[in-house]
Design an enzyme around this catalytic site. Sequence first.
Site, PDB file in Angstrom:
ATOM      1  N   GLY A 115     -21.805  -6.230   8.696  1.00 49.64           N
ATOM      2  CA  GLY A 115     -20.848  -5.924   9.758  1.00 49.64           C
ATOM      3  C   GLY A 115     -19.806  -7.019   9.853  1.00 49.64           C
ATOM      4  O   GLY A 115     -19.462  -7.656   8.856  1.00 49.64           O
ATOM      5  N   ARG A 125     -31.652 -11.153  15.074  1.00 49.12           N
ATOM      6  CA  ARG A 125     -32.539 -11.124  16.234  1.00 49.12           C
ATOM      7  C   ARG A 125     -33.979 -11.279  15.757  1.00 49.12           C
ATOM      8  O   ARG A 125     -34.349 -10.730  14.711  1.00 49.12           O
ATOM      9  CB  ARG A 125     -32.419  -9.791  17.001  1.00 49.12           C
ATOM     10  CG  ARG A 125     -31.191  -9.667  17.891  1.00 49.12           C
ATOM     11  CD  ARG A 125     -31.256 -10.588  19.110  1.00 49.12           C
ATOM     12  NE  ARG A 125     -30.115 -10.428  19.985  1.00 49.12           N
ATOM     13  CZ  ARG A 125     -29.007 -11.175  19.949  1.00 49.12           C
ATOM     14  NH1 ARG A 125     -28.881 -12.145  19.060  1.00 49.12           N
ATOM     15  NH2 ARG A 125     -28.020 -10.965  20.798  1.00 49.12           N
ATOM     16  N   HIS A 152     -31.607 -20.770  18.348  1.00 45.91           N
ATOM     17  CA  HIS A 152     -30.628 -19.723  18.652  1.00 45.91           C
ATOM     18  C   HIS A 152     -29.264 -20.353  18.976  1.00 45.91           C
ATOM     19  O   HIS A 152     -28.735 -20.182  20.075  1.00 45.91           O
ATOM     20  CB  HIS A 152     -31.099 -18.833  19.811  1.00 45.91           C
ATOM     21  CG  HIS A 152     -30.367 -17.521  19.876  1.00 45.91           C
ATOM     22  ND1 HIS A 152     -30.953 -16.363  20.318  1.00 45.91           N
ATOM     23  CD2 HIS A 152     -29.095 -17.173  19.550  1.00 45.91           C
ATOM     24  CE1 HIS A 152     -30.074 -15.367  20.271  1.00 45.91           C
ATOM     25  NE2 HIS A 152     -28.931 -15.846  19.809  1.00 45.91           N
ATOM     26  N   GLU A 203     -38.135 -15.827  22.402  1.00 46.40           N
ATOM     27  CA  GLU A 203     -37.438 -17.102  22.646  1.00 46.40           C
ATOM     28  C   GLU A 203     -37.558 -17.502  24.112  1.00 46.40           C
ATOM     29  O   GLU A 203     -37.514 -16.626  24.978  1.00 46.40           O
ATOM     30  CB  GLU A 203     -35.960 -16.945  22.284  1.00 46.40           C
ATOM     31  CG  GLU A 203     -35.770 -16.682  20.805  1.00 46.40           C
ATOM     32  CD  GLU A 203     -34.338 -16.308  20.466  1.00 46.40           C
ATOM     33  OE1 GLU A 203     -33.442 -16.421  21.339  1.00 46.40           O
ATOM     34  OE2 GLU A 203     -34.120 -15.891  19.330  1.00 46.40           O
TER      35      GLU A 203
HETATM   36  P1  NAP Z   1     -21.717  -5.415  13.713  1.00 45.95           P
HETATM   37  O1  NAP Z   1     -20.328  -5.695  13.256  1.00 45.95           O
HETATM   38  O2  NAP Z   1     -21.970  -4.244  14.590  1.00 45.95           O
HETATM   39  O3  NAP Z   1     -22.628  -5.306  12.412  1.00 45.95           O
HETATM   40  C1  NAP Z   1     -23.935  -4.871  12.486  1.00 45.95           C
HETATM   41  C2  NAP Z   1     -24.368  -4.406  11.102  1.00 45.95           C
HETATM   42  O4  NAP Z   1     -25.740  -4.037  11.176  1.00 45.95           O
HETATM   43  C3  NAP Z   1     -23.595  -3.230  10.580  1.00 45.95           C
HETATM   44  O5  NAP Z   1     -23.193  -3.503   9.266  1.00 45.95           O
HETATM   45  C4  NAP Z   1     -24.593  -2.077  10.619  1.00 45.95           C
HETATM   46  O6  NAP Z   1     -24.364  -1.241   9.482  1.00 45.95           O
HETATM   47  C5  NAP Z   1     -25.938  -2.782  10.530  1.00 45.95           C
HETATM   48  N1  NAP Z   1     -26.961  -2.034  11.243  1.00 45.95           N
HETATM   49  C6  NAP Z   1     -26.930  -1.601  12.527  1.00 45.95           C
HETATM   50  N2  NAP Z   1     -28.039  -0.900  12.817  1.00 45.95           N
HETATM   51  C7  NAP Z   1     -28.778  -0.880  11.689  1.00 45.95           C
HETATM   52  C8  NAP Z   1     -30.034  -0.286  11.344  1.00 45.95           C
HETATM   53  N3  NAP Z   1     -30.735   0.429  12.237  1.00 45.95           N
HETATM   54  N4  NAP Z   1     -30.501  -0.467  10.094  1.00 45.95           N
HETATM   55  C9  NAP Z   1     -29.784  -1.183   9.193  1.00 45.95           C
HETATM   56  N5  NAP Z   1     -28.579  -1.757   9.455  1.00 45.95           N
HETATM   57  C10 NAP Z   1     -28.090  -1.607  10.682  1.00 45.95           C
HETATM   58  O7  NAP Z   1     -22.325  -6.653  14.484  1.00 45.95           O
HETATM   59  P2  NAP Z   1     -21.958  -8.208  14.336  1.00 45.95           P
HETATM   60  O8  NAP Z   1     -20.852  -8.546  15.247  1.00 45.95           O
HETATM   61  O9  NAP Z   1     -21.838  -8.541  12.901  1.00 45.95           O
HETATM   62  O10 NAP Z   1     -23.301  -8.844  14.956  1.00 45.95           O
HETATM   63  C11 NAP Z   1     -24.547  -8.541  14.398  1.00 45.95           C
HETATM   64  C12 NAP Z   1     -25.691  -9.088  15.220  1.00 45.95           C
HETATM   65  O11 NAP Z   1     -25.806 -10.491  15.025  1.00 45.95           O
HETATM   66  C13 NAP Z   1     -25.588  -8.961  16.738  1.00 45.95           C
HETATM   67  O12 NAP Z   1     -25.923  -7.669  17.193  1.00 45.95           O
HETATM   68  C14 NAP Z   1     -26.565 -10.003  17.214  1.00 45.95           C
HETATM   69  O13 NAP Z   1     -27.848  -9.454  17.346  1.00 45.95           O
HETATM   70  C15 NAP Z   1     -26.577 -11.031  16.085  1.00 45.95           C
HETATM   71  N6  NAP Z   1     -25.963 -12.300  16.506  1.00 45.95           N
HETATM   72  C16 NAP Z   1     -26.732 -13.417  16.574  1.00 45.95           C
HETATM   73  C17 NAP Z   1     -26.159 -14.623  16.981  1.00 45.95           C
HETATM   74  C18 NAP Z   1     -26.942 -15.888  17.023  1.00 45.95           C
HETATM   75  O14 NAP Z   1     -26.603 -16.760  17.810  1.00 45.95           O
HETATM   76  N7  NAP Z   1     -27.952 -16.053  16.193  1.00 45.95           N
HETATM   77  C19 NAP Z   1     -24.809 -14.668  17.335  1.00 45.95           C
HETATM   78  C20 NAP Z   1     -24.053 -13.523  17.227  1.00 45.95           C
HETATM   79  C21 NAP Z   1     -24.649 -12.335  16.818  1.00 45.95           C
HETATM   80  P3  NAP Z   1     -24.605   0.337   9.570  1.00 45.95           P
HETATM   81  O15 NAP Z   1     -23.857   0.820  10.770  1.00 45.95           O
HETATM   82  O16 NAP Z   1     -24.098   0.851   8.270  1.00 45.95           O
HETATM   83  O17 NAP Z   1     -26.084   0.492   9.700  1.00 45.95           O
HETATM   84  C1  8YV Z   2     -25.788 -15.430  22.293  1.00 44.60           C
HETATM   85  C2  8YV Z   2     -25.813 -14.065  20.368  1.00 44.60           C
HETATM   86  O1  8YV Z   2     -25.148 -14.459  22.974  1.00 44.60           O
HETATM   87  O2  8YV Z   2     -23.662 -13.091  20.531  1.00 44.60           O
HETATM   88  C3  8YV Z   2     -24.881 -12.927  20.354  1.00 44.60           C
HETATM   89  O3  8YV Z   2     -25.371 -11.807  20.121  1.00 44.60           O
HETATM   90  O4  8YV Z   2     -26.957 -13.959  20.036  1.00 44.60           O
HETATM   91  C4  8YV Z   2     -25.363 -15.385  20.835  1.00 44.60           C
HETATM   92  O5  8YV Z   2     -24.022 -15.620  20.665  1.00 44.60           O
HETATM   93  C5  8YV Z   2     -25.503 -16.703  22.908  1.00 44.60           C
HETATM   94  O6  8YV Z   2     -26.522 -17.524  22.469  1.00 44.60           O
HETATM   95  C6  8YV Z   2     -25.501 -16.657  24.411  1.00 44.60           C
HETATM   96  O7  8YV Z   2     -26.775 -16.563  24.911  1.00 44.60           O
END
Ligand code: NAP
Ligand code: 8YV
Length: 309
Positions: free
Chosen positions: A149, A228, A275, A257
Amino acid sequence: MPEEILQTHKLLDRCERSLAERFTVHKLHEAADKQALIRDISPRIRAIAGGNVDAALMDKLPRLELIANFGVGYDSIDTKAARERKIRVTNTPNVLNDAMAEITIGLMVALARRIPQADQFVRQGKWLKGSFPLLSELNGKTVGILGLGRIGKEVAARAQAMKMRVVYHGRNRQPNEPFIYYDNLADMARDADWLVLIAPGGKSTEKIVNRDVLTALGPEGFLVNVGRGTLVDEPVLVEMLQSGGIAGAALDVFEKEPTVPEALFALDNVVLSPHQGSATHQTRNKMGDLVVANLDAHFAGEPLLSAVV
Ligand code: NAP
Ligand code: 8YV
């Protein structure tokens, strides 16, 4: 009179100041008696700033129109319940892509070269007694990205800069992307030296990385989870890290967490991170600004900037 909003958890100081300039803010996380606070303010609350919102909380706020989440992932909000109640939900996409991609590559290098362990090796005087072991590199390896994504694409670009081959899995093939698509996650894991998880949490992805996927990744394979904790079957992951079923893992996110399985603390083939993927001043400020901008747009009757519901 300013609008009254409910804040559900601590936000950045700058974001809290911006909210206080515009609204009367009630802080649920600071309330000694949360139910009493909700009872008192419920007739006046039209918006929430923050996540952790379930159907029960929505039902206690009959005038609720908007939940402005701090974070791109909104798995802590019951979006189905919001949709049913015609409550809008916003998130904070894109502004964190670069920070996330940087930490992903950082964790990969840290794990491949055991940077945290090497630091300890020097500090503990072990270098005086012998050399640090030889390890592996990223270049020439294949990285499989679960979730190509917004963030996944930035990870892919940086992985290419590290001279890696990129493949990906998601529900849909993305015909405009140059990378090989796998419609089956285990098949992708079998082809990958590195499996990077950057898909959303929630029911549809719960434990999607199960024993079969980790077995396919194999004893030479590394897992990086920045998506996640719920994406992975965590007890199985711990077991496979202990037994050598996979080579190692770098984890920024966990199932419960901030509790992390204690068994991981004893493992040398693991890099742990609290995180903190988006945790830079620059990115968190942009996330906070987007929360405020969505609230502003809503109360001005303008289109929301980043609505997911
Ligand atoms: P995004 O642009 O919506 O991308 C999500 C990707 O996941 C898409 O390519 C989607 O492809 C795929 N996906 C969704 N549901 C799926 C499923 N059931 N099976 C397989 N693939 C699936 O989201 P993003 O902005 O890149 O963010 C992604 C995630 O990163 C967030 O939702 C969050 O949980 C995590 N995150 C973590 C942190 C951190 O601090 N560690 C920070 C920011 C975000 P398809 O639609 O083709 O399935
Ligand atoms: C958290 C994240 O939101 O954007 C997300 O999905 O996992 C992180 O950016 C951030 O740690 C605030 O709690």
